[in-house]
Design a protein around this motif. Structure first.
Motif, short mmCIF file in Angstrom:
data_model
loop_
_atom_site.label_atom_id
_atom_site.label_comp_id
_atom_site.label_asym_id
_atom_site.label_seq_id
_atom_site.Cartn_x
_atom_site.Cartn_y
_atom_site.Cartn_z
N THR A 1 0.82 -1.21 0.00
CA THR A 1 0.00 0.00 0.00
C THR A 1 0.85 1.26 0.00
O THR A 1 0.53 2.25 -0.67
N ASN B 1 4.97 1.22 -8.71
CA ASN B 1 4.46 -0.12 -8.99
C ASN B 1 5.23 -1.19 -8.21
O ASN B 1 6.41 -1.03 -7.89
N HIS C 1 -4.41 -9.58 -3.77
CA HIS C 1 -5.24 -9.15 -4.90
C HIS C 1 -6.27 -8.11 -4.45
O HIS C 1 -6.53 -7.12 -5.17
N ALA D 1 -4.52 -4.83 -3.99
CA ALA D 1 -4.11 -4.29 -5.29
C ALA D 1 -5.27 -3.58 -5.98
O ALA D 1 -5.07 -2.62 -6.74
N GLU D 2 -6.49 -4.02 -5.72
CA GLU D 2 -7.66 -3.41 -6.36
C GLU D 2 -7.97 -2.03 -5.79
O GLU D 2 -8.67 -1.23 -6.42
N VAL E 1 -3.62 2.97 -6.07
CA VAL E 1 -3.44 3.65 -7.36
C VAL E 1 -2.40 2.95 -8.22
O VAL E 1 -2.61 2.74 -9.42
N HIS E 2 -1.24 2.58 -7.62
CA HIS E 2 -0.19 1.95 -8.40
C HIS E 2 -0.51 0.49 -8.69
O HIS E 2 -1.37 -0.12 -8.06
N LYS E 3 0.21 -0.06 -9.63
CA LYS E 3 -0.06 -1.41 -10.10
C LYS E 3 0.75 -2.46 -9.33
O LYS E 3 1.86 -2.18 -8.85
N VAL E 4 0.19 -3.65 -9.23
CA VAL E 4 0.89 -4.80 -8.63
C VAL E 4 0.99 -5.87 -9.70
O VAL E 4 -0.03 -6.39 -10.18
N PHE E 5 2.22 -6.19 -10.10
CA PHE E 5 2.46 -7.22 -11.11
C PHE E 5 2.85 -8.53 -10.42
O PHE E 5 3.66 -8.52 -9.49
N TYR F 1 10.37 -5.94 -17.00
CA TYR F 1 9.84 -4.99 -16.02
C TYR F 1 10.70 -3.75 -15.80
O TYR F 1 10.29 -2.85 -15.06
N LEU G 1 8.89 -0.31 -16.24
CA LEU G 1 7.52 -0.24 -15.72
C LEU G 1 7.43 0.44 -14.36
O LEU G 1 6.49 0.21 -13.59
#
Length: 390
Positions: free
Chosen positions: A27, A32, A51, A54-55, A58-62, A82, A85
């Motif tokens: 968090t 990312n 998951h 991650a929803e 704001v930033h992405k979780v790969f 990556y 990214l």
């Protein structure tokens, strides 16, 4: 008192349920997040909470799923995928191989080059020590990679190798060691990984570089692990206390190996893993009894030059035999026999199951070394150690 140096260690949180702390780090990441993990963790249900977090951010979780021991090609591939990214945090959730993969990726994202150029005794460059912040969560009890400064990278084949990408700054920033992540681990994996941790504790305990510091933490972690691993892999498979004990032993073994080094077992297991597709823990489990027997017989033949080692192994033997009146000689022989019987009662496949034959022993032994063992084995003796488990 003997002097010693304490190297950097991560912020460590140990205990059941501490893996949930990862949510806070995800968090609060400044960009990312890349999570390198394995299929077993993704299928365990424990990934669901990640998951959900991650929803909401704001930033992405790969998620990058990987398996097997890290190779040059694997590290380069992930880094290239990556690098651009905006990864601000790398997290590795898995066994030692997954953690080594994450450790190497966090270091190599900052360098526009192949990892092979920075491997010890292989590469031609020195890594600057830059990295993306890195968090490790082990799901097996074996390598202790969650607290070490190196990642072991392999290339398997006739000219294969297993070499380290190493720098003081590559120690993970945080290690979340949650024994519940090892619950349900199959007996075969529990045994091979556990024997790796046990081998690391034994070898660092009797290492020529051992100190009062490493001895003081190795011994209390080693004895319960030796006493419990057979039960954990057989009748007490679901015993949480034994799982906790082995997780702790693995963690401590990472600290002791980093400070005192290892011995003949790992000196052979490393090159073996470069030449043949054998899991590292399986190699260590197969080699440990014969290397201990060789060590005990060697020190008994040359006691005057191995007084300290004989006393140390005697301590191990007396603790396992639960007889404080036993002599160092008898206790040491008991310890060697204990290690032999230990392997007999564990579900570990022999070296021959991985394509190693009697004609390969000299090749492996020639590439091996004694590391920091108190006694030295020549190529012929190492070949015999390997041959015993084919």
């Amino acid at each position: 008192m003997q002097s010693f140096t304490l190297q950097s260690v991560p912020l460590v949180k140990f205990g059941r349920g501490v893996y949930k702390n990862i949510l806070e780090f995800i968090t609060n990441a400044s960009g990312n997040v890349l999570i390198i993990t394995c299929n077993s963790f993704m299928k365990s249900g424990k990934a669901d909470i990640i998951h959900k977090v991650a929803e909401r951010i704001v930033h992405k979780v790969f998620f990058k799923i990987t398996g097997g021991e890290p190779t040059v090609e694997l590290i380069d591939s992930i880094v290239n995928e990556y690098r651009n990214l905006s990864i601000a945090l790398v997290i590795a959730i898995g066994g030692g191989a997954v953690i080594d993969t994450g450790k190497a990726v966090s270091a190599m994202i900052t360098v526009n080059d192949s990892v092979i150029h920075y491997l010890e005794n292989v590469g031609d460059k020195n890594h600057p020590g830059t990295k993306i912040p890195f968090i490790a969560l082990p799901t097996t009890s074996g390598t202790g990679s969650e607290v070490t400064k190196n990642a072991v990278i392999a290339r398997t084949g006739i000219e294969g190798f297993k070499k380290s990408l190493r720098h003081d700054r590559f120690v993970p920033d945080v290690a979340l060691i949650d024994p519940s992540l090892t619950d349900g681990l199959p007996p075969e994996i529990t045994a091979s990984c556990g024997m790796d941790a046990i081998a690391q504790l034994i070898e660092s305990y009797i290492s020529t570089k051992s100190t009062i510091f490493t001895d003081s933490i190795a011994l209390p972690a080693l004895i319960p692990a030796l006493q419990g691993i057979t039960q954990l892999c057989n009748s007490r498979f679901d015993d949480e206390e034994l799982r906790d004990t082995l997780s702790y032993a693995s963690y401590i073994s990472g600290i002791t190996l980093a400070h005192a080094g290892l011995g003949i077992c790992h000196g052979i297991a490393g090159p073996m893993g470069g030449l043949f597709p054998i899991p590292h823990g399986v190699a260590c489990a197969n080699l440990l009894p014969s290397t201990i027997s060789f060590t005990v017989e060697s020190i008994l033949k040359n006691r005057e030059n191995n007084v300290t080692t004989l006393k140390k192994i005697g301590i191990l033997g007396r603790a396992l035999k639960e007889n404080e009146n036993e002599t160092d000689e008898n206790a040491s022989r008991y310890f060697a026999d204990f290690c032999e019987k230990l392997l007999e009662n564990l579900p570990v496949r022999s070296l021959g199951k991985y394509g190693i034959t009697s004609s390969d022993t000299v090749l492996i032994a020639t590439a091996s070394d004694n590391k920091n063992s108190p006694v030295k084995a020549d190529t012929s003796m190492m070949s015999e150690m390997i041959l015993r488990r084919i």
